[in-house]
Design a protein around this motif. Structure first.
Motif, PDB file in Angstrom:
ATOM      1  N   SER A 120      20.912   4.129 -23.166  1.00  0.00           N
ATOM      2  CA  SER A 120      20.762   2.675 -23.262  1.00  0.00           C
ATOM      3  C   SER A 120      20.383   2.131 -21.896  1.00  0.00           C
ATOM      4  O   SER A 120      20.685   2.735 -20.862  1.00  0.00           O
ATOM      5  N   ILE A 121      19.710   0.995 -21.891  1.00  0.00           N
ATOM      6  CA  ILE A 121      19.217   0.403 -20.646  1.00  0.00           C
ATOM      7  C   ILE A 121      20.130  -0.735 -20.219  1.00  0.00           C
ATOM      8  O   ILE A 121      20.445  -1.631 -21.008  1.00  0.00           O
ATOM      9  N   LEU A 122      20.531  -0.705 -18.957  1.00  0.00           N
ATOM     10  CA  LEU A 122      21.323  -1.788 -18.383  1.00  0.00           C
ATOM     11  C   LEU A 122      20.467  -2.543 -17.375  1.00  0.00           C
ATOM     12  O   LEU A 122      20.185  -2.045 -16.287  1.00  0.00           O
ATOM     13  N   PRO A 123      20.002  -3.768 -17.731  1.00  0.00           N
ATOM     14  CA  PRO A 123      19.235  -4.568 -16.763  1.00  0.00           C
ATOM     15  C   PRO A 123      20.153  -5.043 -15.646  1.00  0.00           C
ATOM     16  O   PRO A 123      21.222  -5.604 -15.915  1.00  0.00           O
ATOM     17  N   ILE A 124      19.771  -4.824 -14.409  1.00  0.00           N
ATOM     18  CA  ILE A 124      20.570  -5.309 -13.289  1.00  0.00           C
ATOM     19  C   ILE A 124      19.667  -6.031 -12.293  1.00  0.00           C
ATOM     20  O   ILE A 124      18.455  -5.786 -12.241  1.00  0.00           O
ATOM     21  N   TYR A 125      20.273  -6.924 -11.520  1.00  0.00           N
ATOM     22  CA  TYR A 125      19.538  -7.684 -10.524  1.00  0.00           C
ATOM     23  C   TYR A 125      19.776  -7.085  -9.147  1.00  0.00           C
ATOM     24  O   TYR A 125      20.588  -6.179  -8.963  1.00  0.00           O
ATOM     25  N   TYR A 126      19.078  -7.583  -8.151  1.00  0.00           N
ATOM     26  CA  TYR A 126      19.117  -6.974  -6.824  1.00  0.00           C
ATOM     27  C   TYR A 126      20.515  -7.003  -6.212  1.00  0.00           C
ATOM     28  O   TYR A 126      20.980  -6.001  -5.653  1.00  0.00           O
ATOM     29  N   MET A 127      21.205  -8.132  -6.320  1.00  0.00           N
ATOM     30  CA  MET A 127      22.547  -8.218  -5.761  1.00  0.00           C
ATOM     31  C   MET A 127      23.504  -7.290  -6.506  1.00  0.00           C
ATOM     32  O   MET A 127      24.382  -6.663  -5.899  1.00  0.00           O
ATOM     33  N   GLU A 128      23.335  -7.191  -7.811  1.00  0.00           N
ATOM     34  CA  GLU A 128      24.170  -6.296  -8.593  1.00  0.00           C
ATOM     35  C   GLU A 128      23.902  -4.843  -8.214  1.00  0.00           C
ATOM     36  O   GLU A 128      24.827  -4.033  -8.142  1.00  0.00           O
ATOM     37  N   TYR A 129      22.647  -4.540  -7.969  1.00  0.00           N
ATOM     38  CA  TYR A 129      22.301  -3.179  -7.547  1.00  0.00           C
ATOM     39  C   TYR A 129      22.995  -2.842  -6.225  1.00  0.00           C
ATOM     40  O   TYR A 129      23.575  -1.754  -6.061  1.00  0.00           O
ATOM     41  N   ASP A 130      22.967  -3.760  -5.275  1.00  0.00           N
ATOM     42  CA  ASP A 130      23.636  -3.527  -3.995  1.00  0.00           C
ATOM     43  C   ASP A 130      25.147  -3.386  -4.179  1.00  0.00           C
ATOM     44  O   ASP A 130      25.789  -2.551  -3.528  1.00  0.00           O
ATOM     45  N   ARG A 131      25.708  -4.186  -5.084  1.00  0.00           N
ATOM     46  CA  ARG A 131      27.147  -4.103  -5.326  1.00  0.00           C
ATOM     47  C   ARG A 131      27.524  -2.752  -5.914  1.00  0.00           C
ATOM     48  O   ARG A 131      28.502  -2.113  -5.495  1.00  0.00           O
ATOM     49  N   LEU A 132      26.733  -2.302  -6.886  1.00  0.00           N
ATOM     50  CA  LEU A 132      27.014  -1.006  -7.511  1.00  0.00           C
ATOM     51  C   LEU A 132      26.899   0.136  -6.512  1.00  0.00           C
ATOM     52  O   LEU A 132      27.633   1.127  -6.590  1.00  0.00           O
ATOM     53  N   ASN A 133      25.976  -0.016  -5.570  1.00  0.00           N
ATOM     54  CA  ASN A 133      25.790   1.039  -4.582  1.00  0.00           C
ATOM     55  C   ASN A 133      26.844   1.022  -3.481  1.00  0.00           C
ATOM     56  O   ASN A 133      26.871   1.914  -2.627  1.00  0.00           O
ATOM     57  N   SER A 134      27.690   0.008  -3.480  1.00  0.00           N
ATOM     58  CA  SER A 134      28.789  -0.022  -2.515  1.00  0.00           C
ATOM     59  C   SER A 134      29.994   0.755  -3.030  1.00  0.00           C
ATOM     60  O   SER A 134      30.964   0.964  -2.298  1.00  0.00           O
ATOM     61  N   LYS A 135      29.925   1.168  -4.293  1.00  0.00           N
ATOM     62  CA  LYS A 135      31.023   1.915  -4.890  1.00  0.00           C
ATOM     63  C   LYS A 135      30.861   3.408  -4.617  1.00  0.00           C
ATOM     64  O   LYS A 135      29.784   3.885  -4.251  1.00  0.00           O
ATOM     65  N   ALA A 136      31.947   4.140  -4.844  1.00  0.00           N
ATOM     66  CA  ALA A 136      31.908   5.592  -4.615  1.00  0.00           C
ATOM     67  C   ALA A 136      30.974   6.282  -5.609  1.00  0.00           C
ATOM     68  O   ALA A 136      30.271   7.233  -5.260  1.00  0.00           O
ATOM     69  N   PHE A 137      30.959   5.790  -6.863  1.00  0.00           N
ATOM     70  CA  PHE A 137      30.120   6.390  -7.901  1.00  0.00           C
ATOM     71  C   PHE A 137      28.813   5.600  -7.975  1.00  0.00           C
ATOM     72  O   PHE A 137      28.707   4.615  -8.680  1.00  0.00           O
ATOM     73  N   ARG A 138      27.813   6.016  -7.219  1.00  0.00           N
ATOM     74  CA  ARG A 138      26.593   5.232  -7.039  1.00  0.00           C
ATOM     75  C   ARG A 138      25.497   5.659  -7.999  1.00  0.00           C
ATOM     76  O   ARG A 138      24.408   6.059  -7.583  1.00  0.00           O
ATOM     77  N   ARG A 139      25.771   5.586  -9.267  1.00  0.00           N
ATOM     78  CA  ARG A 139      24.767   5.981 -10.250  1.00  0.00           C
ATOM     79  C   ARG A 139      25.139   5.367 -11.603  1.00  0.00           C
ATOM     80  O   ARG A 139      26.290   4.968 -11.798  1.00  0.00           O
TER      81      ARG A 139
END
Length: 246
Positions: A120-139
């Motif tokens: 399934s596809i999860l649309p994310i925005y730029y700030m959300e992408y940066d937030r997700l990449n600040s977590k330990a599980f970056r994928r």
């Protein structure tokens, strides 16, 4: 509703609400208002925040029938390696159809450990992408792929788990309808969305009057309305569009 009926009824409604005080409109101007109204109606019908009933596309069967002629399903299997997300080696760029207006749903088939999985596809925005990449599980999770707009509505970037090989990206969307043009305008060196010949409304006749009413409202606000009218119509017309799945 025929083009002649659109034209005649536009004049009647426009003159009634402006008490014949507003300047007259030519056929090209009315065509512009009708075309803009058509897109406004489509967007409002696909967002429960922008219509009177409070129901979006998925909550009313009639709307699915009204817009069935605009629904397109396409499968894309050409992926570019020109990734801009350096944090993820497993991302690809996809060129989208030129006529896309609103995304309904989407999925990505990948090959993983010699098996095919549908993500399934999860649309994310730029700030959300940066937030997700600040977590330990970056994928993305194992059942998801991230989708990020990279260039207007013409390209997106898909991000999957390391080791996934992207096979096909399937997209169901609402295409942009043809404009409503009341007369040939090519001899005036004019066009609407690149079209300059008489063009009927291709949406179901059940919403023609909604389009007509909206077009008259747009015309009134443009020619006779005050600042508040302009702001109200502007807020209503804001695009919820692009690639945000409904």
């Amino acid at each position: 509703m025929t083009l002649q009926e659109f034209n005649d009824q536009f004049d009647v409604m426009y003159n009634n609400i402006t008490s014949n005080q507003a300047p007259g409109l030519d056929l090209y101007e009315k065509s512009v208002f009708l075309t803009n109204a058509q897109e406004d109606i489509i967007r409002s019908y696909f967002s429960n925040r922008l219509n009177k009933s409070g129901k979006g596309f998925d909550r009313e069967e009639r709307r699915q029938i009204d817009f069935s002629s605009l629904i397109v399903t396409t499968t894309i299997n050409n992926f570019s390696n020109d990734s801009i997300l350096s944090k993820h080696s497993n991302s690809k760029i996809v060129d989208l159809p030129k006529d896309i207006l609103l995304v309904l749903n989407e999925a990505l088939d990948v090959r993983r450990n010699n098996k095919v999985f549908t993500l399934s596809i999860l649309p994310i925005y730029y700030m959300e992408y940066d937030r997700l990449n600040s977590k330990a599980f970056r994928r993305p999770t194992k059942n998801q792929a991230w989708r990020i707009i990279t260039n207007g509505t013409s390209k997106v970037e898909l991000v999957t788990n390391p080791g996934d090989v992207m096979n096909t990206y399937t997209l169901r969307y609402i295409r942009k309808p043809n404009p409503i043009i009341l007369e040939d305008i090519g001899d005036q060196d004019l066009s609407i969305d690149g079209i300059s010949v008489k063009t009927d409304c291709e949406l179901d006749s059940s919403i023609h009057r909604d389009i007509l009413q909206r077009a008259v409202e747009l015309a009134k606000a443009t020619y006779t309305g005050g600042l508040q009218d302009q702001l109200v119509l502007g807020n209503t017309s804001k695009t919820n569009i692009g690639l945000v799945s409904q």
